[in-house]
Write a protein that holds these residues in place. Structure first.
Motif, short mmCIF file in Angstrom:
data_model
loop_
_atom_site.label_atom_id
_atom_site.label_comp_id
_atom_site.label_asym_id
_atom_site.label_seq_id
_atom_site.Cartn_x
_atom_site.Cartn_y
_atom_site.Cartn_z
N LYS A 45 0.82 -1.22 0.00
CA LYS A 45 0.00 0.00 0.00
C LYS A 45 0.86 1.26 0.00
O LYS A 45 1.80 1.38 0.76
N PHE A 46 0.48 2.20 -0.86
CA PHE A 46 1.25 3.45 -0.98
C PHE A 46 1.17 4.25 0.31
O PHE A 46 0.12 4.47 0.87
N ARG A 47 2.31 4.65 0.75
CA ARG A 47 2.46 5.60 1.85
C ARG A 47 3.31 6.73 1.29
O ARG A 47 4.05 6.55 0.35
N ASN A 48 3.26 7.85 1.89
CA ASN A 48 3.97 9.02 1.39
C ASN A 48 5.48 8.90 1.66
O ASN A 48 6.06 9.72 2.34
N VAL A 49 6.07 7.83 1.15
CA VAL A 49 7.49 7.56 1.30
C VAL A 49 8.03 7.23 -0.09
O VAL A 49 7.42 6.46 -0.83
N SER A 50 9.16 7.79 -0.44
CA SER A 50 9.65 7.70 -1.82
C SER A 50 9.84 6.28 -2.33
O SER A 50 9.58 6.01 -3.49
N ASP A 51 10.29 5.34 -1.51
CA ASP A 51 10.59 4.01 -2.06
C ASP A 51 9.34 3.16 -2.33
O ASP A 51 9.44 2.08 -2.89
N TYR A 52 8.18 3.63 -1.96
CA TYR A 52 6.95 2.89 -2.25
C TYR A 52 6.49 3.12 -3.69
O TYR A 52 5.76 2.31 -4.23
N ASP A 53 6.89 4.20 -4.29
CA ASP A 53 6.41 4.56 -5.62
C ASP A 53 7.43 4.17 -6.69
O ASP A 53 7.79 4.98 -7.54
N LYS A 54 7.87 2.93 -6.63
CA LYS A 54 8.85 2.41 -7.58
C LYS A 54 8.24 1.24 -8.35
O LYS A 54 7.34 0.56 -7.86
N PHE A 55 8.78 0.98 -9.54
CA PHE A 55 8.23 -0.06 -10.42
C PHE A 55 8.17 -1.43 -9.75
O PHE A 55 7.29 -2.23 -10.04
N ASP A 56 9.09 -1.71 -8.81
CA ASP A 56 9.11 -3.03 -8.18
C ASP A 56 8.07 -3.18 -7.07
O ASP A 56 8.03 -4.18 -6.37
N ASN A 57 7.21 -2.17 -6.95
CA ASN A 57 6.07 -2.21 -6.03
C ASN A 57 4.77 -1.95 -6.79
O ASN A 57 3.74 -1.65 -6.19
N ILE A 58 4.79 -2.06 -8.11
CA ILE A 58 3.61 -1.73 -8.92
C ILE A 58 3.31 -2.86 -9.91
O ILE A 58 4.20 -3.37 -10.57
N ILE A 59 2.03 -3.22 -9.96
CA ILE A 59 1.55 -4.21 -10.93
C ILE A 59 0.39 -3.59 -11.70
O ILE A 59 -0.22 -2.63 -11.25
N GLY A 60 0.09 -4.15 -12.86
CA GLY A 60 -1.05 -3.71 -13.65
C GLY A 60 -2.32 -4.39 -13.15
O GLY A 60 -2.36 -5.61 -13.02
N LEU A 61 -3.33 -3.60 -12.86
CA LEU A 61 -4.65 -4.12 -12.49
C LEU A 61 -5.72 -3.31 -13.19
O LEU A 61 -5.58 -2.10 -13.40
N CYS A 62 -6.81 -3.99 -13.58
CA CYS A 62 -7.96 -3.27 -14.12
C CYS A 62 -8.60 -2.49 -12.97
O CYS A 62 -8.32 -2.76 -11.80
N PRO A 63 -9.44 -1.50 -13.27
CA PRO A 63 -10.04 -0.71 -12.19
C PRO A 63 -10.80 -1.56 -11.15
O PRO A 63 -10.72 -1.28 -9.95
N ASN A 64 -11.50 -2.59 -11.59
CA ASN A 64 -12.24 -3.43 -10.64
C ASN A 64 -11.32 -4.20 -9.71
O ASN A 64 -11.52 -4.21 -8.49
N HIS A 65 -10.30 -4.84 -10.27
CA HIS A 65 -9.40 -5.63 -9.43
C HIS A 65 -8.49 -4.74 -8.59
O HIS A 65 -8.09 -5.12 -7.49
N HIS A 66 -8.20 -3.54 -9.07
CA HIS A 66 -7.44 -2.58 -8.28
C HIS A 66 -8.22 -2.23 -7.01
O HIS A 66 -7.68 -2.23 -5.90
N THR A 67 -9.51 -1.95 -7.18
CA THR A 67 -10.36 -1.63 -6.03
C THR A 67 -10.44 -2.81 -5.07
O THR A 67 -10.30 -2.64 -3.84
N GLU A 68 -10.64 -4.01 -5.60
CA GLU A 68 -10.72 -5.20 -4.74
C GLU A 68 -9.40 -5.46 -4.01
O GLU A 68 -9.39 -5.87 -2.85
N TYR A 69 -8.29 -5.21 -4.68
CA TYR A 69 -6.98 -5.41 -4.07
C TYR A 69 -6.76 -4.41 -2.93
O TYR A 69 -6.39 -4.79 -1.82
N ASP A 70 -7.04 -3.13 -3.21
CA ASP A 70 -6.81 -2.09 -2.21
C ASP A 70 -7.70 -2.24 -0.98
O ASP A 70 -7.28 -1.89 0.12
#
Length: 120
Positions: A45-70
Motif C-alpha cells: 500500500k502506498f504511503r507518502n514515502v519515496s521508495d513505495y512509488d517504484k516499479f518493483d512495487n507496482i503491478i497492472g490491475l484493471c479498475p475493478n481488481h485494483h479496487t478489490e486489491y486495495d
C-alpha cells in the motif's frame, strides 16, 4: 508533512513489466487515443514515502481488481502465481494469474496478505 512527487514513469514501467494488462484477468483496454487504461497498483500500500512509488512495487490491475486489491478482498500468492479472494467461492479464488509479477520486490505480496487482505 512534505508530499512525495509521484513518478508516472515508475508506474508505467511496473505495468509494462506486468504484461501491460491486469495480472488477474488480462484486461487491457485502451481509450480512444490508444492510451492503456490498466492502472498501476501499489502491491505494498502506498504511503507518502519515496521508495513505495517504484516499479518493483507496482503491478497492472484493471479498475475493478485494483479496487478489490486495495480494500483487501483479494491478494496474490507470489509463489503459486494465483489470486486469492476473501470469499472462497468467488471465481477469482485460486485463479491462475494472467500477467507477470516477477519484477515485484519479494515480500511485498506477503505484506499485503498479512496487513490488508481480509481473508485467511
Amino acid at each position: 508533512m512534505a508530499s512525495t512527487l509521484r513518478d508516472k514513469r515508475q508506474s508505467e514501467k511496473g505495468v509494462a513489466l506486468s504484461g501491460s494488462a491486469c495480472v488477474v484477468c488480462g484486461w487491457a483496454k485502451t481509450d480512444t487515443r490508444g492510451n492503456l487504461l490498466v492502472e498501476g497498483a501499489h502491491v505494498r500500500k502506498f504511503r507518502n514515502v519515496s521508495d513505495y512509488d517504484k516499479f518493483d512495487n507496482i503491478i497492472g490491475l484493471c479498475p475493478n481488481h485494483h479496487t478489490e486489491y486495495d480494500c483487501g478482498n483479494i491478494c496474490i500468492d507470489f509463489d503459486k502465481k494465483v489470486c486469492c479472494h476473501v470469499n472462497l467461492r468467488d471465481e477469482l479464488h485460486g485463479k491462475k494469474l494472467t500477467g507477470k509479477i516477477k519484477h515485484v520486490q519479494r515480500g511485498y505480496f506477503e505484506y499485503h496478505r498479512v496487513h490488508v487482505f481480509k481473508g485467511r
